[in-house]
Design a protein around this motif. Structure first.
Motif, PDB file in Angstrom:
ATOM      1  N   LEU A   1       0.837  -1.207   0.000  1.00  0.00           N
ATOM      2  CA  LEU A   1       0.000   0.000   0.000  1.00  0.00           C
ATOM      3  C   LEU A   1       0.868   1.252   0.000  1.00  0.00           C
ATOM      4  N   ILE A   2       1.870   1.267   0.849  1.00  0.00           N
ATOM      5  CA  ILE A   2       2.784   2.413   0.919  1.00  0.00           C
ATOM      6  C   ILE A   2       3.416   2.667  -0.448  1.00  0.00           C
ATOM      7  N   LEU A   3       3.898   1.613  -1.087  1.00  0.00           N
ATOM      8  CA  LEU A   3       4.509   1.761  -2.414  1.00  0.00           C
ATOM      9  C   LEU A   3       3.503   2.331  -3.414  1.00  0.00           C
ATOM     10  N   ARG A   4       2.274   1.859  -3.357  1.00  0.00           N
ATOM     11  CA  ARG A   4       1.223   2.345  -4.254  1.00  0.00           C
ATOM     12  C   ARG A   4       0.959   3.836  -3.999  1.00  0.00           C
ATOM     13  N   TRP A   5       0.841   4.221  -2.722  1.00  0.00           N
ATOM     14  CA  TRP A   5       0.598   5.627  -2.386  1.00  0.00           C
ATOM     15  C   TRP A   5       1.745   6.521  -2.830  1.00  0.00           C
ATOM     16  N   LEU A   6       2.973   6.055  -2.635  1.00  0.00           N
ATOM     17  CA  LEU A   6       4.138   6.872  -2.981  1.00  0.00           C
ATOM     18  C   LEU A   6       4.309   7.038  -4.492  1.00  0.00           C
ATOM     19  N   LYS A   7       3.652   6.190  -5.259  1.00  0.00           N
ATOM     20  CA  LYS A   7       3.741   6.313  -6.715  1.00  0.00           C
ATOM     21  C   LYS A   7       3.105   7.626  -7.173  1.00  0.00           C
ATOM     22  N   ASP A   8       2.045   8.073  -6.478  1.00  0.00           N
ATOM     23  CA  ASP A   8       1.395   9.337  -6.788  1.00  0.00           C
ATOM     24  C   ASP A   8       1.140  10.092  -5.481  1.00  0.00           C
ATOM     25  N   PRO A   9       2.186  10.682  -4.915  1.00  0.00           N
ATOM     26  CA  PRO A   9       2.049  11.299  -3.596  1.00  0.00           C
ATOM     27  C   PRO A   9       1.061  12.464  -3.544  1.00  0.00           C
ATOM     28  N   VAL A  10       0.941  13.230  -4.617  1.00  0.00           N
ATOM     29  CA  VAL A  10       0.033  14.383  -4.622  1.00  0.00           C
ATOM     30  C   VAL A  10      -1.416  13.922  -4.505  1.00  0.00           C
ATOM     31  N   ALA A  11      -1.754  12.810  -5.145  1.00  0.00           N
ATOM     32  CA  ALA A  11      -3.121  12.284  -5.092  1.00  0.00           C
ATOM     33  C   ALA A  11      -3.417  11.589  -3.770  1.00  0.00           C
TER      34      ALA A  11
ATOM     35  N   GLN B   1      13.471  17.366  11.648  1.00  0.00           N
ATOM     36  CA  GLN B   1      13.489  16.137  12.461  1.00  0.00           C
ATOM     37  C   GLN B   1      12.743  14.978  11.797  1.00  0.00           C
ATOM     38  N   TRP B   2      12.262  15.160  10.580  1.00  0.00           N
ATOM     39  CA  TRP B   2      11.443  14.138   9.925  1.00  0.00           C
ATOM     40  C   TRP B   2      12.193  13.472   8.773  1.00  0.00           C
ATOM     41  N   VAL B   3      11.748  12.266   8.427  1.00  0.00           N
ATOM     42  CA  VAL B   3      12.294  11.580   7.254  1.00  0.00           C
ATOM     43  C   VAL B   3      11.204  11.549   6.193  1.00  0.00           C
ATOM     44  N   PHE B   4      11.567  11.931   4.990  1.00  0.00           N
ATOM     45  CA  PHE B   4      10.659  11.990   3.857  1.00  0.00           C
ATOM     46  C   PHE B   4      11.045  10.876   2.888  1.00  0.00           C
ATOM     47  N   TYR B   5      10.047  10.148   2.397  1.00  0.00           N
ATOM     48  CA  TYR B   5      10.309   8.969   1.579  1.00  0.00           C
ATOM     49  C   TYR B   5       9.785   9.120   0.159  1.00  0.00           C
ATOM     50  N   GLN B   6      10.581   8.588  -0.765  1.00  0.00           N
ATOM     51  CA  GLN B   6      10.216   8.505  -2.181  1.00  0.00           C
ATOM     52  C   GLN B   6      10.486   7.084  -2.661  1.00  0.00           C
ATOM     53  N   ARG B   7       9.742   6.687  -3.674  1.00  0.00           N
ATOM     54  CA  ARG B   7      10.042   5.412  -4.330  1.00  0.00           C
ATOM     55  C   ARG B   7      11.359   5.552  -5.098  1.00  0.00           C
ATOM     56  N   ASP B   8      12.090   4.473  -5.183  1.00  0.00           N
ATOM     57  CA  ASP B   8      13.291   4.442  -6.022  1.00  0.00           C
ATOM     58  C   ASP B   8      12.884   3.697  -7.289  1.00  0.00           C
ATOM     59  N   GLU B   9      12.470   4.450  -8.291  1.00  0.00           N
ATOM     60  CA  GLU B   9      11.890   3.853  -9.498  1.00  0.00           C
ATOM     61  C   GLU B   9      12.864   2.948 -10.247  1.00  0.00           C
ATOM     62  N   GLN B  10      14.152   3.289 -10.239  1.00  0.00           N
ATOM     63  CA  GLN B  10      15.142   2.425 -10.901  1.00  0.00           C
ATOM     64  C   GLN B  10      15.224   1.069 -10.215  1.00  0.00           C
TER      65      GLN B  10
ATOM     66  N   ASP C   1       8.509  19.257  -0.355  1.00  0.00           N
ATOM     67  CA  ASP C   1       7.575  19.061  -1.456  1.00  0.00           C
ATOM     68  C   ASP C   1       7.275  17.570  -1.609  1.00  0.00           C
ATOM     69  N   LEU C   2       5.997  17.220  -1.769  1.00  0.00           N
ATOM     70  CA  LEU C   2       5.614  15.812  -1.871  1.00  0.00           C
ATOM     71  C   LEU C   2       6.357  15.077  -2.991  1.00  0.00           C
ATOM     72  N   VAL C   3       6.544  15.740  -4.120  1.00  0.00           N
ATOM     73  CA  VAL C   3       7.186  15.093  -5.264  1.00  0.00           C
ATOM     74  C   VAL C   3       8.708  15.209  -5.190  1.00  0.00           C
ATOM     75  N   ALA C   4       9.210  16.407  -4.989  1.00  0.00           N
ATOM     76  CA  ALA C   4      10.660  16.627  -5.008  1.00  0.00           C
ATOM     77  C   ALA C   4      11.367  16.034  -3.801  1.00  0.00           C
ATOM     78  N   ASP C   5      10.741  16.135  -2.621  1.00  0.00           N
ATOM     79  CA  ASP C   5      11.396  15.686  -1.389  1.00  0.00           C
ATOM     80  C   ASP C   5      10.875  14.369  -0.850  1.00  0.00           C
ATOM     81  N   GLY C   6       9.684  13.981  -1.244  1.00  0.00           N
ATOM     82  CA  GLY C   6       9.074  12.759  -0.728  1.00  0.00           C
ATOM     83  C   GLY C   6       8.015  13.084   0.319  1.00  0.00           C
ATOM     84  N   VAL C   7       7.439  12.025   0.864  1.00  0.00           N
ATOM     85  CA  VAL C   7       6.337  12.138   1.819  1.00  0.00           C
ATOM     86  C   VAL C   7       6.869  11.927   3.232  1.00  0.00           C
ATOM     87  N   CYS C   8       6.453  12.807   4.133  1.00  0.00           N
ATOM     88  CA  CYS C   8       6.867  12.719   5.532  1.00  0.00           C
ATOM     89  C   CYS C   8       6.365  11.414   6.147  1.00  0.00           C
TER      90      CYS C   8
END
Length: 98
Positions: free
Chosen positions: A15-25, A76-85, A34-41
């Motif tokens: 689910l997390i991977l699915r959500w991170l695929k389109d963080p703005v939605a 103090q937070w960690v922001f996550y993005q998918r690693d598409e490669q 930024d949700l896209v540039a920096d990832g999701v908190c």
């Protein structure tokens, strides 16, 4: 390979991977990052998942260890993005269309 299988063997991590695929939605705007540039908190991920921050942290650690996400610390937070490669390589390795 074992880390990858472990990461994909849990519905919440998928689910997390699915959500991170389109963080703005999938997530509200953030105060920091930024949700896209920096990832999701991680706090937003934990809230959406309905789990505590430590539980979310464990899920994110498993996904990170498998190379499917990468974290970036902002304040103090960690922001996550998918690693598409890495995800593309994992799909090829597993021969799947997830």
């Amino acid at each position: 390979m074992l880390d990858l299988v472990k990461a994909l063997a849990n519905d919440k991590r998928l689910l997390i991977l699915r959500w991170l695929k389109d963080p703005v939605a999938n997530f509200p705007p953030q105060r920091d990052g930024d949700l896209v540039a920096d990832g999701v908190c991680s706090l937003l991920i934990a809230q959406k998942l309905g789990v505590s921050q430590p539980t979310c942290g464990e899920h994110m650690k498993v996904l990170s260890r498998a190379g499917l996400v990468r974290g970036r610390k902002i304040k103090q937070w960690v922001f996550y993005q998918r690693d598409e490669q890495r995800i593309a390589a994992a799909k090829e390795l597993l021969g799947s269309d997830w």
